[in-house]
Design an enzyme around this catalytic site. Structure first.
Site, PDB file in Angstrom:
ATOM      1  N   ASP B 386       0.834  -1.202   0.000  1.00 19.78           N
ATOM      2  CA  ASP B 386       0.000   0.000   0.000  1.00 19.78           C
ATOM      3  C   ASP B 386       0.873   1.258   0.000  1.00 19.78           C
ATOM      4  O   ASP B 386       1.767   1.393   0.846  1.00 19.78           O
ATOM      5  CB  ASP B 386      -0.871  -0.044   1.269  1.00 19.78           C
ATOM      6  CG  ASP B 386      -1.964   1.002   1.262  1.00 19.78           C
ATOM      7  OD1 ASP B 386      -2.823   0.943   0.368  1.00 19.78           O
ATOM      8  OD2 ASP B 386      -1.951   1.880   2.156  1.00 19.78           O
ATOM      9  N   GLU B 415       1.543  -0.535  -5.079  1.00 22.86           N
ATOM     10  CA  GLU B 415       0.309   0.251  -5.250  1.00 22.86           C
ATOM     11  C   GLU B 415       0.661   1.733  -5.170  1.00 22.86           C
ATOM     12  O   GLU B 415       0.440   2.388  -4.166  1.00 22.86           O
ATOM     13  CB  GLU B 415      -0.722  -0.104  -4.173  1.00 22.86           C
ATOM     14  CG  GLU B 415      -2.083   0.548  -4.438  1.00 22.86           C
ATOM     15  CD  GLU B 415      -2.433   1.663  -3.483  1.00 22.86           C
ATOM     16  OE1 GLU B 415      -1.567   2.051  -2.685  1.00 22.86           O
ATOM     17  OE2 GLU B 415      -3.565   2.157  -3.536  1.00 22.86           O
TER      18      GLU B 415
END
Lengths: 658, 658
Positions: B386, B415
Site C-alpha cells: 500500500d 500500489e
C-alpha cells in the site's frame, strides 16, 4: 550499524537519476568548452510529498573543492542547471539533492492557513526547525543570523506576528542558505567532462597542400610560399590552416597522376605515403623546407591569428624508416614480403599499415605519441587524424589522453567516414571534433534529419561536427553539377549549421572537375602539383568573407544546439534558425537547395518566439545586403534565384514598438 | 607493462556498448521470468574491416561458471541474443566479443578469388591460422580435429584442392568452435537480472475483503467463509486471491461509513488503520479467525491452485502496539501528541505514519522485514504494498532484497498512483509488479500511447504492469456511466493488454454506485461490511471465465511486449494484436470503446504479417463464439454493438491453402 547494506542504501534517500549528459553510464566523458554553457539535467525526487532541492557540483579533476550551482525544477521531476567552466582541462561533476524541511513546513502551513486550520503547533514546529539550524548551520559559524531570527521571533507580540515573520521571504532565504540539508544524497557516480578551448567547438578551417602553393608551374611549393599565402587565407576569414601531410614521401611504389601505378621520375607521389630514407613522421619533406622554416610558418600564422593544423596519418610508405627499425610493428607474409594495405579486392601498393597489438605494445604506441609530442613542441595544437576508424579504439583513447594530460589545448579532428556508431565511438574515445556525412546530405529532409540527430540526440554531448564542404578525397557529386550557386549554398550551410566547418582550396573558385563517375577530383593534388588561380572568374570569395564575418559577429552561430528547422511551403528550400530572441542573437536562414531554378515559397516569421501574435511585427536586418525593415504579420513569401540570391540570412531584432 | 593505463585500455580492443537492457548504467537489475525469453541487444564492432563475433554470457549470481549464448548480427552494428533462464533467483549477464581472424581470412580470399587475384600466399596464411589454432585451441585438448584438418590439407593434390577444403563449411565450423578468440573483449560491466517465477509476469487477480464474505446481513466474515468462496473464484479462472489488510483494526479515531468521522460502536473501521490492543502487523483481526484458520485458508487456496496475496500497509492506527513499544519510530508534536498522517489540508485521523530515519534505523526496518517473514512463514508469497511511494526508496530496495535473498519466489506489487518517474523508481528498486494508470486511460490514443510506453520503452525491462480494472479506492468515472458494456470491454482490455490484471469484487456484477462526484464507491467496504449478490442480473461472469480461459490457452497473451496497435477507421474502436504468426499464437482484438452506441469501422487484416499479398486469405477463429472461417482480402468492415458484442477476439491461424 550491523547491517552494512541497509546503511549503504539508506545513505541515498532521494532518487537522483537520468543525468544528462552521462555517456554510457559514465564510461566516457562529456565535452564542454571554456566559457560556454554546459547544461546538465537530472531527475530528482523523494518519496511522498517532501519538498526537495538539488544542486550541481563541479570541480577540476584532482581538486577536492567542489563548486555548487543551483539546479532549477523544470517539469515532471526534471531539474536543470548549467556550468560555465572558466578553465580548460579535465573536470568532473555530479548532482546532490536534499529535503528542504523548512520549505515543506512553509508550504504546508500556508495550505492550512488557507483552509483556516489552527497552526499554533505548526508555528512551534517551524521555530524548532530554525533552532536546530542555528545549532548546526550548514556553514559552520554562520548560525548568528539564525540566532537573530530566533530573537526577533521572541520579540514579536503574538502568534500572528511570529507566523508572519517565519513565513516571510527573509526567513525562507536564510533557512535555504543555512539550514542543514536533510537526507543529503549524492548521485552514485561522479561524471567526467573535458573542457576544451573555444576552437574545439567553433572554428573555420582552410585546407591546402603546401606543395601546390608556389603558383609557378612545375615548382614545388615551400613553407615560405605558404607564409606568403597567409594574408590571403586570413582575408577570407579563416581560423585554422590545415595541411595534408608534410613528411617525406615514399619512393617505393609511388602513385602517378590520378592514382595511376605508372609514375614518372618527376611525380611527387601522395603525401599520405609517409616516410622514406629522408625520414618518417617526425621529418619534413625536404622540398617543403626545414624544421626551422616550419617554425617560422607557425609563428607567421600566429601573427595572423591563425593556427596550423597538421595531418596525423599513421600509415607508412614501404620505405619508411620504421620498417627496418621496427619490423615487429608490421605484417609480414609467408614469402618474407611486407603486407600492403588492402580492402579486398582493392590494394594500396604505396602504403603499409602498422599493427597495434602483438609486439607493438607499448613501443609503437609510445612512438606514435612521441610523434605528436614532437609536433606539439613545434607549436602545432591541432591534428586532423587520417582514417582513425582503421586503428584500434583503445589506442586513440590512450594517446589522446596522454596528449591531453600535458596539453589540454590540443585538438584532434577525426577523419572517419564510416558507420555511424564507429564515428561516435571515436568521438567518445577522445576526438575533439569529427568529420560528418554533411557532403552527402543535400535534400531538405536529409539535412533536417541529420542535423536533428547531431544537435538534439545524445551525441551532441561528445561529438562536435566539423562540416567540410569538400576535401581532397571528396568532390561531392552535388557540386559537380551545381555550379556556383551550389558552392555558395553549401558553403553557407556548412558555416552556419555546424560550429566548425571547412573548405579545401579550390572551393573558392568552384573547382568541380571530377574523375569521370567518381567523387574524386580530376588531376587531384594528392598525386601531382597543381597551380591554382584563386582569382578565376566566378569565385565566391565574397561569400566566404561574409559567412566568416557573420560567424564572428553573431553569437547565435556559436550555439550549435540551438539549431531549429522551420517549415516552408517548398521542399527545395531549407529554413532554419540559430540562437534565441532571449539571447539577443537570433538568426533565420532560407536556402535554395535547387542550384538551377528560382524557388518561391511561403514562410512563417517566428513571431511566437517573441511572444507576438500572428499579426505582430518584428524588426529585421538582412545580413547579406545590410538593409533593415520590419516583417509585419506571420505569413510571407520569398523567391530565391540561384544566380542572384541563393540564400537569405535574417537577423530578427525584436518586436516593433509603436 | 610499464604503462598500466595503456594495458588496461588495450585489453578491450573491441567496442561493446549500448547494451539493452542496462538499467541506469547497471545501477538496477533488469527483470526476467523463468522459462520466458530474455532478449539482450548490444552494439559490437571493431576498428577497420575485421570480422567480429560476439556472445552473451550469463550465470547465477555467485556462480563462477558462465553459460554462453550466441549473439546474432542484426543491422547497423547491432547484435541480439536471448537467454531463457531455467531457474528463479538473482542472475547476471554480460557480453563478450572477439575478432574472428579465420572468418575474415575466408571473406577476403573469397573476394580475391572472385576478382581473379592470386591467392597462393593467402592459402599459406590460412593454413597458418589453422596451425596456430591446433597448437592453442580454445578448449584445451580439443586440438585433434584441427590436427586432422591440417593432415587432410597435406594430403590434397594441389593448391586448388587445399583452397577448396580450407574455404569449406566444415573448416569454417571447426575454426569457429576451436580457434582462439583474437582480441577477446569483455564488456566493462556485469549486469544484474532478477529471474522471477511466472506469476510475476502473468497472473489474474481477484481482490476481496474477507470481512464481507459471510453473505449474511450484519455478520462479520471469517476465513472459513472465504474458504467457502474459493470454488467461486476458481471457477471464474483467477490465479491470485488478494485480501485487503487482515490485521486488528485501530479503535481510536475509527472511520464510519463513507469515510465519516462519526462512527457508531458497531462500525468495523478501515482495515487500513492497522493495529490495536489486539495486535499489530503480525496479528489477525479476531473476528476473521485465528492464525490456524488462516493457515487452513492458504492450504485450501493452494488446493484450488490459487495463491493468497496479502496487503502490506505500513501505517498504524493510533493504538498500534508499536506506538507504545517504539515511540522513537513515530513523529511527536510539541504538545506531546502523535502526528497523524496528513497531506495538507487533508488529514487522516485514523492513521499515523512511521518515520524511517533518525532512531528508526535499523530497528524499524528489521521489524518490517520480520513482518514479511512472518507471513511468508505462513505460506504467503505475494504482497500488494500500500502506498509505497510515501516510504523511502532505499527501504524498499533493502527489504525486497532481504526477502528475495531467502525467498526468490516472493512477489511484491507496488500500489503507487503517483508521478511516472516515482512509479518507475519503485519498480527499479525491486517491486515485482506495479499498478498503473490503466483505469484512467479510456480513449484510443490514450491507451495506445500509454501501452506503447509500457511495452516498448526501457521501463518494459523492469516494470511489469498489473492492470486492475477497479480497486476499493478506484471506482473509475468511465465505469460509473458505462454500464455493462463498459465493464465487459475494460475487463477484456485489462486481461489482454497486460500480463497481470485484476478486478476487485463487485466488478463481476458491474457495481458502480459512487459517492457523488468522486471516484469512490458508495458505501465502500473500506468502512463497512457489505453483502454481495454475485448472481445479480447483468453480471459478466461469462466474460470473466472467457478472458481467463483465453489467457491460459493462448501463449500470445503471456507475451506482453508483442503488443501492437492496428489502425481502424473509427476512433471509438481500439484494435491491437498480441503474439506473432511465427510463434503459432497470433490474436487480433477489436474493442468498441463507446459503451452506448454501435460503432462500424473498416479494418485491415494483417495479411502482411503472414507474408501474404493484399488479396490473400487467412484462416480465422472467432475466440468469443468459437466459429472458424476465412478472411479473404485485406479490407473488411465490422460493427460492434455494445449491448450484443462490445468486443471481438480473433485468432489468425495462417494462410488459406487451396
Amino acid at each position: 550499524m550491523t547491517d552494512p547494506r541497509l546503511g549503504q542504501l539508506a545513505e541515498r534517500r532521494l532518487a537522483i537519476e537520468g543525468i544528462d549528459p552521462e555517456i554510457d553510464g559514465g564510461r566516457f566523458p562529456a565535452k564542454a568548452a571554456q566559457g560556454y554553457s554546459f547544461p546538465v539535467e537530472a531527475d530528482v525526487f523523494g518519496e511522498g510529498h517532501d519538498v526537495v532541492d538539488a544542486a550541481l557540483l563541479w570541480r577540476r579533476k584532482g581538486s577536492n573543492q567542489w563548486t555548487e550551482v543551483a539546479l532549477e525544477f523544470e517539469v515532471n521531476d526534471r531539474w536543470r542547471g548549467e556550468i560555465v567552466f572558466p578553465e580548460i582541462g579535465d573536470h568532473e561533476y555530479t548532482v546532490i539533492a536534499w529535503r528542504d524541511l523548512f520549505a515543506g513546513w512553509r508550504r504546508d502551513v500556508d495550505k492550512k492557513i488557507k483552509a483556516r486550520q489552527a497552526v499554533a503547533l505548526e508555528l512551534e514546529e517551524g521555530i524548532a526547525l530554525v533552532r536546530e539550524a542555528a545549532r548546526d548551520p550548514r556553514e559552520p559559524g554562520e548560525g548568528a543570523a539564525l540566532a537573530d531570527l530566533l530573537a526577533e521571533l521572541d520579540r514579536q507580540p503574538d502568534e500572528a506576528a511570529r507566523l508572519a515573520l517565519l513565513l516571510g521571504e527573509d526567513a525562507a532565504a536564510l533557512m535555504k542558505a543555512l539550514a542543514p540539508r536533510n537526507s543529503l544524497t549524492w548521485y552514485e557516480r561522479v561524471l567526467d567532462v573535458i573542457v576544451d578551448r573555444e576552437r574545439a567547438v567553433f572554428g573555420a578551417w582552410y585546407e591546402m597542400m603546401p606543395r601546390s602553393q608556389s603558383f609557378e608551374p612545375g615548382r614545388h611549393g615551400t613553407f615560405d610560399d605558404v607564409i606568403k599565402r597567409l594574408p590571403y587565407v586570413k582575408d577570407l576569414g579563416f581560423d585554422v590552416l590545415y595541411f595534408t601531410p608534410i613528411h617525406p614521401i615514399g619512393k617505393i611504389n609511388r602513385k602517378g597522376p590520378n592514382n595511376t601505378l605508372t609514375p614518372t621520375g618527376d611525380d611527387p607521389g601522395s603525401p599520405y605515403a609517409i616516410g622514406s630514407d629522408e625520414g618518417g613522421h617526425d621529418a619534413i619533406h625536404p622540398e617543403l623546407g626545414t624544421i626551422e622554416d616550419f617554425d617560422r610558418l607557425v609563428e607567421a600564422a600566429a601573427a595572423h591569428d591563425m593556427e596550423i593544423a597538421l595531418d596525423f596519418a599513421i600509415q607508412c610508405a614501404p620505405d619508411h624508416p620504421w620498417i627496418k627499425e621496427h619490423p615487429e610493428w608490421f605484417d609480414w607474409r609467408p614469402d618474407g614480403t611486407i603486407k600492403f594495405a588492402e580492402n579486398p579486392p582493392k590494394k594500396y601498393e604505396d602504403i603499409v599499415n602498422v599493427h597495434f597489438y602483438r609486439d607493438s605494445i607499448p613501443d609503437l604506441w609510445h612512438a606514435l605519441r612521441d610523434v605528436l609530442f614532437y609536433w606539439i613542441g613545434h607549436g602545432v595544437k591541432i591534428f586532423r587524424v587520417d582514417n582513425p576508424h582503421t586503428k584500434p579504439f583503445p589506442f586513440w583513447e590512450w594517446v589522446i589522453g596522454e596528449v591531453r594530460s600535458q596539453h589540454p589545448d590540443v585538438i584532434f579532428l577525426s577523419e572517419a567516414f564510416t558507420r555511424p556508431k564507429v564515428m561516435k565511438r571515436l568521438a567518445k574515445a577522445g576526438f575533439t571534433q569529427s568529420y560528418t556525412y554533411y557532403t552527402w546530405r543535400n535534400l531538405d529532409w536529409e539535412l533536417e534529419q541529420y542535423l536533428t540527430e547531431l544537435t538534439q540526440e545524445e551525441c551532441r554531448h561528445y561529438m562536435r561536427p566539423n562540416f567540410f564542404a569538400n576535401t581532397p578525397d571528396i568532390n561531392p557529386r552535388y557540386l559537380q553539377t551545381a555550379g556556383r550557386p551550389g558552392f555558395r549554398t553549401r558553403l553557407l550551410m556548412a558555416a552556419t549549421l555546424a560550429g566548425n566547418y571547412g573548405i579545401y582550396n579550390g572551393y573558392e573558385i568552384c573547382e568541380a572537375a571530377a574523375l569521370p563517375g567518381k567523387e574524386e577530383y580530376l588531376d587531384s593534388e594528392k598525386y601531382q602539383l597543381r597551380e591554382w588561380d584563386f582569382d578565376r572568374p566566378g569565385h565566391i570569395k565574397d561569400d566566404i568573407r561574409l559567412v566568416n564575418r557573420l560567424r564572428r559577429e553573431h553569437p547565435a552561430l556559436r550555439d550549435f544546439t540551438s539549431l531549429r528547422f522551420h517549415k516552408v511551403s517548398n521542399e527545395n528550400v531549407l529554413s532554419y534558425s540559430k540562437g534565441t530572441p532571449q539571447s539577443g542573437s537570433y538568426l533565420l536562414f532560407h536556402v535554395n537547395l535547387d542550384p538551377h531554378q528560382a524557388q518561391t515559397f511561403h514562410f512563417e516569421v517566428p513571431l511566437w518566439a517573441f511572444g507576438l501574435p500572428d499579426d505582430g511585427a518584428v524588426k529585421v536586418q538582412d545580413l547579406v545586403n545590410g538593409n533593415s525593415f520590419a516583417w509585419v504579420g506571420k505569413n510571407h513569401t520569398l523567391t530565391l534565384d540561384p544566380q542572384a540570391r541563393p540564400y537569405a540570412v535574417w537577423r530578427l531584432l525584436g518586436p516593433v514598438t509603436t
